[in-house]
Design a protein around this motif. Sequence first.
Motif, short mmCIF file in Angstrom:
data_model
loop_
_atom_site.label_atom_id
_atom_site.label_comp_id
_atom_site.label_asym_id
_atom_site.label_seq_id
_atom_site.Cartn_x
_atom_site.Cartn_y
_atom_site.Cartn_z
N VAL A 171 21.65 -15.51 0.98
CA VAL A 171 20.25 -15.51 0.53
C VAL A 171 19.43 -14.83 1.60
O VAL A 171 19.12 -15.42 2.64
CB VAL A 171 19.76 -16.95 0.27
CG1 VAL A 171 18.31 -16.91 -0.23
CG2 VAL A 171 20.64 -17.65 -0.75
N ASN A 172 19.10 -13.57 1.34
CA ASN A 172 18.31 -12.80 2.29
C ASN A 172 16.83 -13.09 2.05
O ASN A 172 16.31 -12.87 0.96
CB ASN A 172 18.59 -11.31 2.14
CG ASN A 172 17.83 -10.49 3.15
OD1 ASN A 172 16.64 -10.21 2.98
ND2 ASN A 172 18.50 -10.08 4.22
N LEU A 173 16.16 -13.58 3.09
CA LEU A 173 14.78 -14.05 2.96
C LEU A 173 13.76 -13.00 3.40
O LEU A 173 12.59 -13.32 3.57
CB LEU A 173 14.61 -15.33 3.77
CG LEU A 173 15.54 -16.47 3.36
CD1 LEU A 173 15.47 -17.61 4.36
CD2 LEU A 173 15.20 -16.97 1.97
N PRO B 253 21.85 -18.45 4.66
CA PRO B 253 20.50 -17.89 4.77
C PRO B 253 20.52 -16.71 5.75
O PRO B 253 21.20 -16.76 6.78
CB PRO B 253 19.67 -19.05 5.32
CG PRO B 253 20.49 -20.28 5.11
CD PRO B 253 21.91 -19.82 5.19
N GLN B 254 19.78 -15.67 5.43
CA GLN B 254 19.80 -14.47 6.26
C GLN B 254 18.40 -13.91 6.43
O GLN B 254 17.61 -13.90 5.49
CB GLN B 254 20.71 -13.40 5.62
CG GLN B 254 20.90 -12.15 6.44
CD GLN B 254 21.70 -11.11 5.68
OE1 GLN B 254 21.18 -10.45 4.78
NE2 GLN B 254 22.98 -10.96 6.03
N GLY C 66 31.90 -9.38 6.10
CA GLY C 66 32.28 -10.23 5.00
C GLY C 66 31.70 -9.76 3.68
O GLY C 66 30.74 -8.98 3.65
N THR C 67 32.28 -10.27 2.60
CA THR C 67 31.83 -9.92 1.25
C THR C 67 31.36 -11.17 0.54
O THR C 67 32.10 -12.15 0.43
CB THR C 67 32.96 -9.26 0.45
OG1 THR C 67 33.40 -8.08 1.13
CG2 THR C 67 32.49 -8.90 -0.95
N SER C 68 30.14 -11.14 0.07
CA SER C 68 29.58 -12.25 -0.72
C SER C 68 29.66 -11.89 -2.19
O SER C 68 29.61 -10.72 -2.56
CB SER C 68 28.13 -12.51 -0.32
OG SER C 68 27.34 -11.34 -0.47
N ILE C 69 29.77 -12.92 -3.04
CA ILE C 69 29.77 -12.64 -4.48
C ILE C 69 28.40 -12.18 -4.94
O ILE C 69 28.25 -11.50 -5.94
CB ILE C 69 30.22 -13.86 -5.29
CG1 ILE C 69 29.26 -15.04 -5.09
CG2 ILE C 69 31.64 -14.24 -4.97
CD1 ILE C 69 29.40 -16.11 -6.14
N ALA C 70 27.37 -12.55 -4.16
CA ALA C 70 26.02 -12.08 -4.46
C ALA C 70 25.20 -12.11 -3.19
O ALA C 70 25.29 -13.05 -2.39
CB ALA C 70 25.36 -12.95 -5.53
N HIS C 71 24.42 -11.08 -3.02
CA HIS C 71 23.45 -10.98 -1.92
C HIS C 71 22.09 -10.94 -2.60
O HIS C 71 21.74 -9.96 -3.24
CB HIS C 71 23.72 -9.72 -1.10
CG HIS C 71 22.80 -9.51 0.07
ND1 HIS C 71 21.54 -8.98 -0.07
CD2 HIS C 71 22.97 -9.75 1.39
CE1 HIS C 71 20.97 -8.89 1.12
NE2 HIS C 71 21.82 -9.35 2.03
N VAL C 72 21.34 -12.03 -2.52
CA VAL C 72 20.14 -12.20 -3.33
C VAL C 72 18.90 -12.27 -2.45
O VAL C 72 18.93 -12.89 -1.38
CB VAL C 72 20.26 -13.46 -4.23
CG1 VAL C 72 20.56 -14.69 -3.41
CG2 VAL C 72 19.03 -13.66 -5.09
N SER C 73 17.82 -11.63 -2.90
CA SER C 73 16.59 -11.55 -2.11
C SER C 73 15.41 -12.10 -2.89
O SER C 73 14.75 -11.37 -3.65
CB SER C 73 16.31 -10.09 -1.72
OG SER C 73 17.37 -9.55 -0.97
N SER D 235 9.33 -17.20 6.03
CA SER D 235 10.53 -17.10 6.85
C SER D 235 10.94 -15.67 7.17
O SER D 235 11.42 -15.38 8.26
CB SER D 235 11.68 -17.81 6.14
OG SER D 235 12.85 -17.79 6.92
N GLY D 236 10.76 -14.76 6.21
CA GLY D 236 11.25 -13.40 6.40
C GLY D 236 10.30 -12.46 7.11
O GLY D 236 10.63 -11.29 7.32
#
Length: 626
Positions: free
Chosen positions: A150-152, A125-126, A95-102, A172-173
Amino acid sequence: AAAGAGLDLEGPAAVLFASGGRSPRVAAASTAGAAAVATATRDGSVDPRGEAAAPSPGGGGGGDEVALPDVLEDIVGREYVKRDYTQKGSRLGQGTSIAHVSPGTLNEAVAVLKACVAADVVVVPQGANTSLTGASIARDDACDRPTVVVNLRRLNKIMPVGDDAHQVLCFSGAGIADLKELLAEKYGRDSHSVLGSSFLNPSVGAGVAFGSGGTQIRKGPSWTERALFCSVNEDGEVEITNTLGLHDGGDAVEFLDGKDTLRDADLDPACSGASSWPNYAEELRRFDDQVARFNGDTTGPDCCRSEGKVMILATIHDTYPIVKDRLVWVACRDYETAHDIKRSVALKSFDCMAKSCEYMNREVYNGVDSAGRLLMKAIEVAGLSKVEPLWNLKLALEASPLPFANVIGDKVLYAANNIVPCPLPPILQDFGRDYDHHLLMEFGEYSDGEIDRLQAALESLAASRPDGDVRFHICQDSERQQAINWRFVVAPAFRTYCVGKDLQGLSIDYALPKSYTEYPALPESKHPVTNRWVYGHFGCNVYHEDLTFTPEVEMGPAKLDVKYSVEGVGGRLPAEHGHGTEYVAPRELQERWQRIDPLNVMNPGVGGTSYNKHYGSVRKEAFSVS
């Protein structure tokens, strides 16, 4: 799958996603720090198409309109936001997200979530993206709103409690492999979770979100009553739940962001919340018609088995003593004997039990030997800490638009497999050729003489059987890790095997009643199976099955019939991989998820729930386990 495709690891419950270009915009009057951005983005309501709507009652409105990715960059920094980012799941979906944020701090994570909620987007959440059921990536047009992942992973702080580290607080990450290494090297303690995918360093938070079980029969699933997590209420407000039991001054987020160590005095002695599953080992020895653990269990706080319906920030877990241990590979001719060994040796008594008891059948052994040698070599040469980035590189290649990108990596791994010699010692290779059933049992000196008592029980059982029915080998230091890795590379080796041999693959995980001692019968007359890989956490009666089919078999009906076979003997599925986009969760779990995420902002579509805001419709194509 079409006959020409030769592979269907996704099946009818998954969707092949196309890249999307929707970009919501949010009202932002100021970008002076994460807190200011989060507040500003709540000043007006937002149209997900990117057009500003009328301000909400009481909102200030006004200000310039800026794209959500710009706001996220102001919170976490430009280098930690990837725009229109296409990502492949470890086994399912793309899939494609509009933003992958960390985000890099808890404050940033909360601010990111608030900005996303204000922009009316989906939030996934990822952790390390090792989910096997499609739960950790964007679902594109299946959802009625664009997605932000949201990559944690940058929230990787690990803080053992006190000088003896009897407990540990993890952001969490934090990776479970990193946690295990830190506790062992600095404190002589063992961590709460050891998984088959440990070499990919899955995150601690994801373990709680899925209730990951793992190999350790004395510890139980990844579960705790002491947690810090965010949810979105029916008014679109981000709420923070704190059951950590810390003296944090009323602001756990600020408190933990400013801490690098925790003292015993930082914990509130009045907090009675458990940090591990109570009495799990004792439960395993009750050989009744109940399963040991499964993903549909709603025991514990809302973060446990939440599957992304809340955003976990931090959790506290018990740690365990590291004791002298011994790894024994046991080979036997029949499955009944394997269960006898489990009951008479691995689960001998409440005060004399194996540390772990893993199972694999002959087809697993043969499959890893024909498709997993290169991965074994990569682990040996690069070390566990280097495998994760290599694996992520493989996933990135498979997600690229290049011709045959989704299979070329596994085609190469399969074709080149025999360049590398089998890493197992000759005696274990003999076991693999001569025996149908294999156990990897780890004995620990948790009490004086416990290893010797377990070894004596094994020797006694082997001696009571006809000569050659049971053989075992005590793995020496040089053999130990190779034997463990052989069991743990099964899942990635299976995909390589399917791609290499142009077969369709189906992977399931399930828990059987603790009293059940047979394989569930498969509907092979309707759906011929070419290979049946059975392996799992034998002490818990929790299994993974990887099944191969020729290209002409219809995978949708085959999946459902296999599911019915497991349920027909009292099994529960899934057991530990989560429902994701593959399984319909039991009604009780769905109702819990809808209660804690009433707007369906967080990870919509899991467990057969609706992809739409306010749960506007219900999907029917996933496995029903209700």
